[in-house]
Design a protein around this motif. Structure first.
Motif, PDB file in Angstrom:
ATOM      1  N   PHE B   7       0.786  -1.409  -0.010  1.00 13.38           N
ATOM      2  CA  PHE B   7       0.022  -0.106   0.033  1.00 13.38           C
ATOM      3  C   PHE B   7       0.716   1.374  -0.013  1.00 13.38           C
ATOM      4  O   PHE B   7       0.472   2.337  -0.093  1.00 13.38           O
ATOM      5  CB  PHE B   7      -0.874  -0.116   1.187  1.00 13.38           C
ATOM      6  N   LYS B   8       2.050   1.139   0.158  1.00 11.35           N
ATOM      7  CA  LYS B   8       2.894   2.338   0.363  1.00 11.35           C
ATOM      8  C   LYS B   8       3.761   2.740  -1.033  1.00 11.35           C
ATOM      9  O   LYS B   8       4.600   3.345  -1.095  1.00 11.35           O
ATOM     10  CB  LYS B   8       3.982   1.953   1.330  1.00 11.35           C
ATOM     11  N   SER B   9       3.396   1.771  -1.987  1.00 12.39           N
ATOM     12  CA  SER B   9       4.165   1.783  -3.424  1.00 12.39           C
ATOM     13  C   SER B   9       3.629   2.941  -4.052  1.00 12.39           C
ATOM     14  O   SER B   9       4.012   3.766  -4.933  1.00 12.39           O
ATOM     15  CB  SER B   9       4.131   0.697  -4.130  1.00 12.39           C
ATOM     16  N   GLY B  10       2.264   3.345  -3.907  1.00 13.41           N
ATOM     17  CA  GLY B  10       1.616   4.489  -4.606  1.00 13.41           C
ATOM     18  C   GLY B  10       1.036   4.140  -5.743  1.00 13.41           C
ATOM     19  O   GLY B  10       0.511   4.921  -6.643  1.00 13.41           O
ATOM     20  N   PRO B  12      -1.857   1.983  -7.946  1.00 10.70           N
ATOM     21  CA  PRO B  12      -3.257   1.529  -7.734  1.00 10.70           C
ATOM     22  C   PRO B  12      -3.175  -0.259  -7.185  1.00 10.70           C
ATOM     23  O   PRO B  12      -2.520  -0.989  -7.977  1.00 10.70           O
ATOM     24  CB  PRO B  12      -3.872   1.743  -8.816  1.00 10.70           C
ATOM     25  N   VAL B  13      -3.959  -0.197  -6.154  1.00 14.91           N
ATOM     26  CA  VAL B  13      -3.818  -1.884  -5.801  1.00 14.91           C
ATOM     27  C   VAL B  13      -4.267  -2.934  -6.652  1.00 14.91           C
ATOM     28  O   VAL B  13      -3.506  -3.924  -6.869  1.00 14.91           O
ATOM     29  CB  VAL B  13      -4.640  -1.862  -4.514  1.00 14.91           C
ATOM     30  N   TYR B  14      -5.376  -2.471  -7.720  1.00 16.40           N
ATOM     31  CA  TYR B  14      -5.632  -3.316  -8.645  1.00 16.40           C
ATOM     32  C   TYR B  14      -4.579  -3.756  -9.709  1.00 16.40           C
ATOM     33  O   TYR B  14      -4.479  -4.848 -10.256  1.00 16.40           O
ATOM     34  CB  TYR B  14      -7.011  -2.867  -9.223  1.00 16.40           C
ATOM     35  N   ARG B  47      -6.663  -9.174   2.113  1.00 16.78           N
ATOM     36  CA  ARG B  47      -7.359  -8.049   2.751  1.00 16.78           C
ATOM     37  C   ARG B  47      -7.783  -6.740   2.161  1.00 16.78           C
ATOM     38  O   ARG B  47      -7.378  -5.448   2.262  1.00 16.78           O
ATOM     39  CB  ARG B  47      -6.356  -7.531   3.867  1.00 16.78           C
ATOM     40  N   VAL B  48      -8.354  -7.159   0.779  1.00 19.11           N
ATOM     41  CA  VAL B  48      -8.862  -5.820  -0.018  1.00 19.11           C
ATOM     42  C   VAL B  48     -10.224  -6.015  -0.266  1.00 19.11           C
ATOM     43  O   VAL B  48     -10.884  -7.141  -0.008  1.00 19.11           O
ATOM     44  CB  VAL B  48      -8.021  -5.659  -1.308  1.00 19.11           C
ATOM     45  N   ASN B  49     -10.864  -5.091  -0.708  1.00 19.01           N
ATOM     46  CA  ASN B  49     -12.032  -5.114  -1.204  1.00 19.01           C
ATOM     47  C   ASN B  49     -12.410  -6.043  -2.585  1.00 19.01           C
ATOM     48  O   ASN B  49     -11.466  -6.069  -3.288  1.00 19.01           O
ATOM     49  CB  ASN B  49     -12.413  -3.681  -1.546  1.00 19.01           C
ATOM     50  N   ASN B  51     -14.080  -5.751  -4.840  1.00 24.46           N
ATOM     51  CA  ASN B  51     -14.215  -4.576  -6.164  1.00 24.46           C
ATOM     52  C   ASN B  51     -12.679  -4.584  -6.597  1.00 24.46           C
ATOM     53  O   ASN B  51     -12.588  -4.441  -7.866  1.00 24.46           O
ATOM     54  CB  ASN B  51     -14.637  -3.067  -5.673  1.00 24.46           C
ATOM     55  N   THR B  52     -11.762  -4.416  -5.860  1.00 26.96           N
ATOM     56  CA  THR B  52     -10.240  -4.149  -6.276  1.00 26.96           C
ATOM     57  C   THR B  52      -9.909  -5.524  -7.162  1.00 26.96           C
ATOM     58  O   THR B  52      -9.558  -5.263  -8.180  1.00 26.96           O
ATOM     59  CB  THR B  52      -9.362  -4.197  -5.060  1.00 26.96           C
ATOM     60  N   GLN B 102      15.501   6.669  -9.775  1.00 31.95           N
ATOM     61  CA  GLN B 102      16.574   6.485  -8.396  1.00 31.95           C
ATOM     62  C   GLN B 102      17.997   7.081  -8.976  1.00 31.95           C
ATOM     63  O   GLN B 102      18.564   7.911  -8.220  1.00 31.95           O
ATOM     64  CB  GLN B 102      16.665   5.172  -8.061  1.00 31.95           C
ATOM     65  N   HIS B 105      18.050  10.663  -8.938  1.00 30.18           N
ATOM     66  CA  HIS B 105      18.067  11.343  -7.806  1.00 30.18           C
ATOM     67  C   HIS B 105      19.490  11.307  -7.164  1.00 30.18           C
ATOM     68  O   HIS B 105      19.742  12.302  -6.740  1.00 30.18           O
ATOM     69  CB  HIS B 105      17.003  10.733  -6.674  1.00 30.18           C
TER      70      HIS B 105
END
Lengths: 305, 134
Positions: B7-10, B12-14, B47-49, B51-52, B102, B105
């Motif tokens: 969830f921290k990758s930014g 979208p989960v789907y 542990r997702v909805n 819908n995802t 990377q 940066h």
């Protein structure tokens, strides 16, 4: 904002105000929940969540503004609205002399439909004893029973008010997932969940879209994926203390010696570029979780919206 | 197959689910005709909805990676193979993009980056060769 199809709008709150004496519990709140979504309603205790929900259920009348559920007025069409939804309040109460079986039958007697397969599966999964008196149930078991009673009638809308607060942290994540999974499975796409909570991390993966409220007003409404893409935390580590950084108005979350953490809202590329010019040794970024977004948004002086 | 969400990758989960199925299909770790988990158990596991997962499967279907048979579930497509090379390259390109950003940066230039990539490739090859002879 996406174009809204009124037929697909399950909850429509427009400029809702509810006053208690001179105190505004809800103060001009607007939000819309589309069909089939799992919608999070996030706010601190006392932000106005429960008052809003009570207006949806005609347990309270709005002072002003408009509330519609399934396109209907919950005050004028109370029966039509209530027969199509189920509500689990934060504190559930049952008749203490009834058994679990008796309680489920009692709830079923008010409903047109009752899915016995779902009931049996969940009673089994939660290891509830059907012969037990409800007065002997733990708080967690009481909530489990309330949730089973809420989804067995296969309502079109499931309204949950702080469903997991005060429960064992390990169990509650598990069973809220199970219950929402079982609920949505029946007729996916037509099952809408509206859940209020301040324990957001438990709902991280479940939420499609959310509204954060504070002092009875909407602070932020976003799709969960869009929120995680927009709100990022940038970590930079410098070889020397960087001193004062010009980050173009971005919010320095924490600066300690050679380490800097910056929380950004949508402008991560610009902030990354500004940090890069100071030649950090490392520069990484990660998305905020919904809980972190909630905290950041409500931080005094955060101005992250 | 095993999924891993971040969830921290930014991202979208789907899409994370979509890409992981594509990687597994392209690398052969799931084969044509193999079933994917059905939506509800997978949603509970991750542990997702629901819908995802449904959205991920719809996307995979529209890209021809999987096929859904009513009442039977979703399966890896047989005609996935012509896509394979393109899919593999696309997935690798995403990884390279991350490394390129990377590098930017960390103020590592293109020439240096490419030289490093070549080095790493050789080191990998070397390690494999040594493992093969021992």
């Amino acid at each position: 904002m996406r174009p809204m199809n009124p037929e697909n709008t399950v909850i429509d709150i427009d400029n809702l105000v509810r006053r208690f004496g001179s105190a505004d519990a809800v103060n001009g709140l607007s939000l819309r929940v589309q069909l089939g979504r799992c919608y999070g309603f996030f706010g601190r205790n006392g932000a106005g969540k429960t008052t809003t929900i009570k207006c949806l259920l005609n347990l309270l009348r709005p002072t002003s503004g408009r509330v519609k559920v399934f396109g209907l007025d919950p005050a004028r069409d109370e029966v039509a609205v209530k027969s199509r939804l189920a509500y689990v309040p934060d504190a559930v109460a049952f008749y203490p002399w009834m058994t679990v079986r008796g309680t489920l039958d009692y709830f079923a007697s008010f409903r047109e439909r009752w899915n016995q397969r779902t009931e049996a599966a969940l009673v089994d999964q939660f290891r509830l004893d059907l012969r037990q008196k409800t007065s002997h149930l733990s708080k967690g078991q009481r909530t489990q029973l309330a949730l089973i009673a809420a989804i067995c009638p296969e309502p079109e809308l499931l309204v949950l008010d702080e469903p997991t607060s005060g429960l064992d942290p390990i169990v509650r994540r598990e069973f809220i997932q199970t219950v929402i999974g079982a609920y949505q499975d029946g007729d996916p796409g037509r099952r809408t969940v509206f859940v209020s909570t301040h324990l957001i991390s438990e709902f991280e993966g479940l939420i499609d879209e959310f509204t954060i409220i504070e002092h009875g007003r909407e602070v932020l409404t976003l799709e969960a994926d869009a929120a995680r893409a927009r709100y990022q935390k940038i970590y930079a580590h410098f070889s020397d203390e960087p001193g004062t950084l010009d980050l173009g108005g971005a919010h320095v979350f924490r600066q300690r010696g050679r380490d800097v953490e910056v929380v950004v809202n949508g402008d991560s590329a610009d902030v990354m570029e500004r940090l890069r010019l100071r030649s950090p040794e490392t520069l990484t970024t990660e998305a905020l979780t919904l809980e972190e977004i909630f905290v950041t948004t409500l931080q005094p002086g955060g101005a992250m919206v | 197959m095993r999924f891993k969400l971040n969830f921290k990758s930014g991202k979208p989960v789907y899409l994370q689910v979509v890409d992981q199925v594509k990687v597994a299909a392209a690398s052969g770790s799931i084969q044509a005709g193999e079933p994917l988990p059905s939506i509800r158990p997978l949603a509970e596991e991750l542990r997702v909805n629901r819908n995802t997962v449904a959205k991920a499967y719809a996307e995979l279907e529209s890209q021809g990676v999987i096929e859904t048979v009513a009442g039977k579930g979703s399966f890896v497509s047989a005609n996935n193979s012509p896509l394979k090379k393109a899919v593999r390259l696309e997935l690798l390109a995403q990884e390279i993009d991350t490394a390129v950003i990377q590098a930017h940066h960390l103020q590592v230039g293109k020439a240096e980056f490419l030289r490093l990539a070549e080095d790493r490739f050789d080191a990998f090859q070397d390690k494999r060769d040594r493992a093969a002879t021992s």
